[in-house]
Design a protein around this motif. Structure first.
Motif, PDB file in Angstrom:
ATOM      1  N   ASP A 165       2.767   6.657  -6.916  1.00  0.00           N
ATOM      2  CA  ASP A 165       1.817   7.659  -7.420  1.00  0.00           C
ATOM      3  C   ASP A 165       2.476   9.040  -7.448  1.00  0.00           C
ATOM      4  O   ASP A 165       2.307   9.818  -8.396  1.00  0.00           O
ATOM      5  CB  ASP A 165       0.577   7.733  -6.531  1.00  0.00           C
ATOM      6  CG  ASP A 165      -0.347   6.538  -6.669  1.00  0.00           C
ATOM      7  OD1 ASP A 165      -0.240   5.814  -7.672  1.00  0.00           O
ATOM      8  OD2 ASP A 165      -1.188   6.337  -5.773  1.00  0.00           O
ATOM      9  N   SER A 203      -3.323  13.900  -5.107  1.00  0.00           N
ATOM     10  CA  SER A 203      -4.557  13.233  -4.693  1.00  0.00           C
ATOM     11  C   SER A 203      -5.465  14.122  -3.856  1.00  0.00           C
ATOM     12  O   SER A 203      -6.548  13.707  -3.446  1.00  0.00           O
ATOM     13  CB  SER A 203      -4.231  11.965  -3.892  1.00  0.00           C
ATOM     14  OG  SER A 203      -3.591  12.310  -2.672  1.00  0.00           O
ATOM     15  N   HIS A 244      -1.087   9.547   1.035  1.00  0.00           N
ATOM     16  CA  HIS A 244      -0.284  10.285   0.067  1.00  0.00           C
ATOM     17  C   HIS A 244       0.371  11.507   0.703  1.00  0.00           C
ATOM     18  O   HIS A 244       1.507  11.855   0.364  1.00  0.00           O
ATOM     19  CB  HIS A 244      -1.146  10.723  -1.127  1.00  0.00           C
ATOM     20  CG  HIS A 244      -1.506   9.623  -2.069  1.00  0.00           C
ATOM     21  ND1 HIS A 244      -2.663   8.896  -1.934  1.00  0.00           N
ATOM     22  CD2 HIS A 244      -0.850   9.115  -3.151  1.00  0.00           C
ATOM     23  CE1 HIS A 244      -2.725   7.995  -2.908  1.00  0.00           C
ATOM     24  NE2 HIS A 244      -1.633   8.106  -3.654  1.00  0.00           N
ATOM     25  N   ASP A 303      -5.528   9.908   4.278  1.00  0.00           N
ATOM     26  CA  ASP A 303      -4.923   9.617   2.981  1.00  0.00           C
ATOM     27  C   ASP A 303      -3.413   9.617   3.160  1.00  0.00           C
ATOM     28  O   ASP A 303      -2.815  10.639   3.513  1.00  0.00           O
ATOM     29  CB  ASP A 303      -5.349  10.679   1.962  1.00  0.00           C
ATOM     30  CG  ASP A 303      -4.762  10.450   0.574  1.00  0.00           C
ATOM     31  OD1 ASP A 303      -3.950   9.511   0.400  1.00  0.00           O
ATOM     32  OD2 ASP A 303      -5.095  11.210  -0.341  1.00  0.00           O
ATOM     33  N   SER A 322       0.816  -1.213   0.000  1.00  0.00           N
ATOM     34  CA  SER A 322       0.000   0.000   0.000  1.00  0.00           C
ATOM     35  C   SER A 322       0.851   1.264   0.000  1.00  0.00           C
ATOM     36  O   SER A 322       0.664   2.167  -0.824  1.00  0.00           O
ATOM     37  CB  SER A 322      -0.937  -0.010   1.210  1.00  0.00           C
ATOM     38  OG  SER A 322      -1.662   1.189   1.293  1.00  0.00           O
ATOM     39  N   GLN A 375       1.498   3.940  -3.258  1.00  0.00           N
ATOM     40  CA  GLN A 375       1.185   5.363  -3.134  1.00  0.00           C
ATOM     41  C   GLN A 375       2.439   6.232  -3.312  1.00  0.00           C
ATOM     42  O   GLN A 375       2.353   7.349  -3.816  1.00  0.00           O
ATOM     43  CB  GLN A 375       0.515   5.625  -1.786  1.00  0.00           C
ATOM     44  CG  GLN A 375      -0.879   5.014  -1.703  1.00  0.00           C
ATOM     45  CD  GLN A 375      -1.511   5.184  -0.334  1.00  0.00           C
ATOM     46  OE1 GLN A 375      -2.110   6.212  -0.049  1.00  0.00           O
ATOM     47  NE2 GLN A 375      -1.358   4.178   0.527  1.00  0.00           N
TER      48      GLN A 375
END
Length: 402
Positions: free
Chosen positions: A34, A296, A279, A277, A27, A31
């Motif tokens: 990303d 994000s 991120h 979140d 996970s 991210q």
């Protein structure tokens, strides 16, 4: 505090910062990529790794073209090499390769998103190679906090936290020169906040994996359900921020909006708020001490988030949190014992061999039966981990036969 809290708003044109993402298929790793994907001119992934998820690693390596793609489980090296044939990516296999590649790659920053004791050796190797460490593997500090932080200090390096709670503390400390009275780590309470003590004996794996706020891997989700994850974060905070056990508190905050708080010497409290979140804390670790636009981010409305409530942790229902505080007070190798016992117990629960409440029984047994040792270095931690895991496995067999 060990952190530089000055900020710069300028981003001069420089070569991309080279990032090693350990656990890139999990996970946190996904991210992280990303963010690398959104800022290709600022970041380049030079190392990607997985334990067993070779197919996803192959997809990531084909996209980002790192120098190294590492699969810990050697069984998956042949298909990974086949999938990446013809690409300028070196495929390495074996549990020890990540630590070795830290000295051979030219990464500037290492994002350690591995799970469990397996993250300690790459942490030590990354710091030993002079690389900045962005740490999501809290077990590195639970097991070897004194050793790791001494190594970082000796190299003049920072250990920048990725955990949302510790990132929140770091953000609250930015620009502050005042003494810290205490920090308050928030906890959602997990999936069993409303369940009675007696109801925990019969919870299923599926129920324990149903975290109400965060999407995480199986092991950390179970740790959150027992609240030992919060206990690990207490120990982690001690080493990151140089605080004593009496300066660290935990508050259950079901809304997961306030990610943690700092109380200063004058009684003022600072908190970091936002949506759940990951991120944001990941990107903050990569850009620290700067803040960049978050790809994000959908905005946060305080007026629409509803009421914010805080509760004392229920130590009767979640004894693992109290055990972690005891371990912190005891010091020495108690963190290593705690982690090893927990890893064995959580795996046994996930496999359906023991009950949810047996996890704490395994931990308590190992802490009670393992002689106290001094704070371990890498060699001593490895020996302690192996010994305690064997002891835990033997005790689990007895639990299964009951």
């Amino acid at each position: 505090m060990p952190y530089n809290t000055t900020f710069s708003t300028d981003r001069p044109a420089t070569a991309p910062r080279k990032i090693a993402v350990l656990g890139s298929t999990g996970s946190i790793g996904r991210q992280t990529l990303d963010i690398v994907r959104h800022y290709p001119e600022r970041f380049r992934a030079v190392v990607l790794s997985t334990n067993t998820r070779w197919e996803l690693l192959a997809e990531q390596a084909a996209e980002f073209l790192p120098e190294y793609a590492v699969v810990a489980d050697e069984r998956y090296a042949p298909p990974l090499r086949s999938a990446l044939a013809g690409l300028p990516v070196k495929v390495l296999a074996g549990s020890g390769e990540l630590a070795r590649v830290m000295g051979g790659c030219d990464a500037d920053t290492v994002v350690n998103a591995l799970v469990g004791f397996a993250g300690l050796a790459p942490t030590v190797a990354a710091l030993g190679a002079g690389k900045t460490l962005a740490l999501a593997n809290k077990e590195s500090l639970v097991v070897g906090g004194e050793y790791v932080m001494d190594l970082a200090a000796g190299k003049g390096l920072e250990v920048i936290p990725i955990d949302s709670e510790h990132s929140a503390i770091l953000q609250c400390l930015a620009g502050e020169g005042s003494a810290v009275r205490k920090i308050i780590l928030t906890a959602s309470g997990g999936p069993f906040r409303g369940v009675s003590v007696g109801g925990l004996d019969d919870v299923t794996v599926e129920q324990a994996l149903a975290h109400p706020k965060w999407e995480m891997g199986a092991k950390i989700t179970i740790d959150s359900a027992t609240m030992l994850n919060k206990g690990f974060e207490v120990i982690e905070a001690r080493w990151l921020f140089g605080l004593g056990a009496s300066q660290i508190e935990v508050a259950v905050h079901p809304q997961a909006v306030v990610h943690s708080l700092v109380e200063f010497a004058d009684g003022a409290l600072k908190a970091q708020l936002g949506t759940p979140d990951m991120h944001l804390p990941i990107q903050y670790a990569l850009t620290y001490p700067e803040r960049w636009e978050l790809p994000s981010d959908e905005g946060f409305s305080l007026t629409r988030c509803g009421g914010l409530t805080f509760e004392e942790p229920d130590n009767e229902k979640f004894p693992a949190l109290g055990i972690a505080f005891d371990v912190l007070e005891a010091g020495g190798d108690r963190g290593c014992v705690l982690n090893a016992a927990n890893e064995e117990a959580v795996q046994a629960f996930l496999e359906g061999r023991i009950r949810f409440t047996d996890i704490v029984r395994v931990i308590t047994h190992c802490l009670d039966t393992t002689p106290y040792g001094k704070s371990p270095d890498m060699e001593a931690a490895t020996a302690c981990n192996g010994l305690v895991r064997r002891r835990a496995a033997e005790y689990i067999v007895g639990l299964v036969r009951r």
